[in-house]
Design an enzyme around this catalytic site. Structure first.
Site, mmCIF file in Angstrom:
data_model
loop_
_atom_site.group_PDB
_atom_site.id
_atom_site.type_symbol
_atom_site.label_atom_id
_atom_site.label_comp_id
_atom_site.label_asym_id
_atom_site.label_seq_id
_atom_site.Cartn_x
_atom_site.Cartn_y
_atom_site.Cartn_z
ATOM 1 N N GLU A 59 0.902 -1.163 -0.012
ATOM 2 C CA GLU A 59 -0.226 0.057 0.182
ATOM 3 C C GLU A 59 0.849 1.208 0.055
ATOM 4 O O GLU A 59 0.597 2.167 -0.796
ATOM 5 C CB GLU A 59 -0.938 0.051 1.209
ATOM 6 C CG GLU A 59 -1.970 -1.003 1.496
ATOM 7 C CD GLU A 59 -1.273 -2.044 2.298
ATOM 8 O OE1 GLU A 59 -0.226 -2.668 1.979
ATOM 9 O OE2 GLU A 59 -2.114 -2.773 3.100
ATOM 10 N N CYS A 90 -0.098 1.571 7.074
ATOM 11 C CA CYS A 90 -0.658 1.642 5.965
ATOM 12 C C CYS A 90 -1.939 2.496 6.055
ATOM 13 O O CYS A 90 -2.222 3.478 5.149
ATOM 14 C CB CYS A 90 -0.881 0.172 4.995
ATOM 15 S SG CYS A 90 0.594 -0.339 4.555
HETATM 16 ZN ZN LIG Z 1 0.797 -2.130 5.909
#
Ligand SMILES: [Zn+2]
Length: 148
Positions: A59, A90
């Site tokens: 990500e 993330c």
């Molecule tokens: Zn992550």
């Protein structure tokens, strides 16, 4: 022949392809793509081993690539597709980048953001889970089965 519909399943398949690339490189199989106006503008997979960087999650790499492509720090018109529920780190990055939508496949009870930081995303971000869940989970299970 008509073109395939550009729906959540279609884009999750692209993220799954990234996850499979990760597995083939000995990386934990998480893949991500970022879509803007029905176009994939960034694709990435986990590269923590290759880069020797514990923060090199799919990500994060995808957000960085998408921002580079668009020349913008905010990705407010974009959707992130990721095979596994984002971790807290993330989710924070996705929040800072203000993505409008996050779609993930398999949940992650141990490290997923929904348990530890459900408010980490931007308040307007729409979250959809369970798209190709079985396939996404299977990639992870297969990877760890082969390693234990
Ligand atoms: Zn992550």
């Amino acid at each position: 022949m008509t073109a395939p519909p550009l729906d959540d399943t279609y884009f999750m398949k692209q993220a799954l392809a990234e996850a499979r690339t990760a597995a083939s490189e000995g990386e934990i199989p998480v893949g991500a793509v970022i879509v803007c106006n029905n176009q994939v503008i960034a694709r990435a997979h986990n590269q923590t081993e290759l880069l020797n960087d514990a923060t090199a999650h799919a990500e994060i790499l995808a957000v960085t690539a998408a921002s580079g492509t668009l020349g913008a720090k905010y990705l407010t018109e974009c959707t992130l597709y990721v095979t596994v529920e984002p971790c807290v780190m993330c989710a924070g990055a996705i929040g800072w980048a203000q993505l409008s939508k996050v779609v993930y496949g398999a949940g992650d009870e141990k490290r997923g953001f929904r348990r530890y930081a459900p408010q980490a995303l931007h308040p307007k971000t729409v979250v959809l889970s369970g798209v190709l869940e079985a396939e996404c989970a299977e990639e992870m299970q297969k990877f760890f089965r082969e390693r234990r």
